[in-house]
Enzyme design. Structure first.
Site, short mmCIF file in Angstrom:
data_model
loop_
_atom_site.label_atom_id
_atom_site.label_comp_id
_atom_site.label_asym_id
_atom_site.label_seq_id
_atom_site.Cartn_x
_atom_site.Cartn_y
_atom_site.Cartn_z
N CYS A 109 0.84 -1.21 0.00
CA CYS A 109 0.00 0.00 0.00
C CYS A 109 0.87 1.26 0.00
O CYS A 109 1.50 1.57 -1.01
CB CYS A 109 -0.99 -0.04 1.17
SG CYS A 109 -2.36 1.11 0.95
N HIS A 215 -3.55 -5.21 0.43
CA HIS A 215 -2.97 -5.61 1.71
C HIS A 215 -2.95 -7.14 1.85
O HIS A 215 -3.83 -7.70 2.48
CB HIS A 215 -3.76 -4.99 2.87
CG HIS A 215 -3.50 -3.54 3.10
ND1 HIS A 215 -2.52 -3.08 3.95
CD2 HIS A 215 -4.06 -2.45 2.53
CE1 HIS A 215 -2.50 -1.76 3.93
NE2 HIS A 215 -3.42 -1.35 3.07
N GLU A 217 -1.22 -8.92 3.74
CA GLU A 217 -1.10 -9.34 5.16
C GLU A 217 -2.47 -9.53 5.79
O GLU A 217 -2.60 -10.24 6.79
CB GLU A 217 -0.23 -8.35 5.94
CG GLU A 217 -0.94 -7.11 6.47
CD GLU A 217 -1.24 -6.06 5.40
OE1 GLU A 217 -0.94 -6.30 4.21
OE2 GLU A 217 -1.79 -4.99 5.77
#
Ligand code: MN
Length: 252
Positions: A109, A215, A217
């Protein structure tokens, strides 16, 4: 051997003080991919950043607030906020030192935007006001793990193509900025159907650089494809560490 992965924290202003903070999805994803995460404070000086890079096997630039548009020669439009000169300069110093050492780098990001600007590219400062007809990229109220928009992956041998095993991903999306002009040394490997760039990768085969606008994660615990991005990054960090130790032994 467990590669040591530095992850940048972000400045979080709480009631009495400012904290160096990080969502634990980042550390968990690095651990689950076989790396050892190490948090880096957001306000490193250039000398400190260079010293940190000397100890690391990989650098992960995390998400967060906006980069100062002055870094790519513009003044902020109305949608830009939460800029931090301390974080901008700390992360740019980390990236510069990593580039010099050809240390593997992954950006998520904001980290994707940091990499592009550091290498000479520019950003769309605010998608809703600057890109008429753009799709949704910052939905309200969705959890990080919720797949949101389609991302078309450029076919070939890119990191994105290897991680997803095909030419399509459905990712989350929590950004209002994006890459505009891609820096020399980076190639687009994924985009949404409104032509917003969602992934770029380094073109130098000797240097692992992966930058994604979504994202991973937040999705890596539910979908292996997203963890694969971290695995490929940690694998590159392991290779970097073994190269460095070979050179070290040779010098003895
Ligand atoms: Mn998006």
């Amino acid at each position: 051997m467990t590669p040591l992965i530095g992850i940048t924290a972000f400045p979080q202003h709480r009631e009495s003080e400012t904290y160096s903070a990080l969502n634990e999805n980042y550390t968990r994803s690095v651990r689950n991919a076989g790396g050892l995460p190490l948090l880096l404070p957001f306000d490193l000086t250039a000398a400190e950043a260079a010293q940190c890079i000397g100890q690391l096997d990989g650098l992960l630039l995390s998400g967060g607030a906006d980069l100062a548009p002055q870094l790519f020669g513009e003044d902020p439009v109305r949608g830009v906020n939460n800029i931090s000169q301390a974080r901008d300069s700390g992360e740019l110093a980390l990236f510069a030192a990593a580039a010099k050492a050809r240390l593997p780098v992954m950006g998520i990001c904001r980290g994707c935007q940091v990499i592009n600007v550091a290498m000479g590219g520019t950003l769309i400062q605010d998608i809703p006001s600057q890109v008429p007809g753009a799709l949704g990229h910052s939905p309200q109220g969705l959890p990080m793990h919720e797949p949101y928009h389609r991302v078309d992956i450029v076919s070939g041998t890119s990191i994105m193509a290897r991680a997803f095993g095909g030419d399509l991903a459905v990712t989350n999306s929590f950004h209002h900025q994006a890459i505009r002009d891609v820096a020399a040394g980076l190639a687009i490997t994924a985009r949404t159907r409104d032509d917003i760039i969602e992934a770029v990768e380094g073109t130098d085969p000797g240097w692992f650089v992966l930058a994604v606008q979504f994202h991973p994660e937040g999705q890596s615990q539910r979908q292996t494809e997203f963890l694969n991005l971290f695995r490929l990054f940690v694998d590159a960090a392991r290779q970097y560490a073994s190269r460095v130790s070979e050179i070290g032994e040779f010098q003895h």
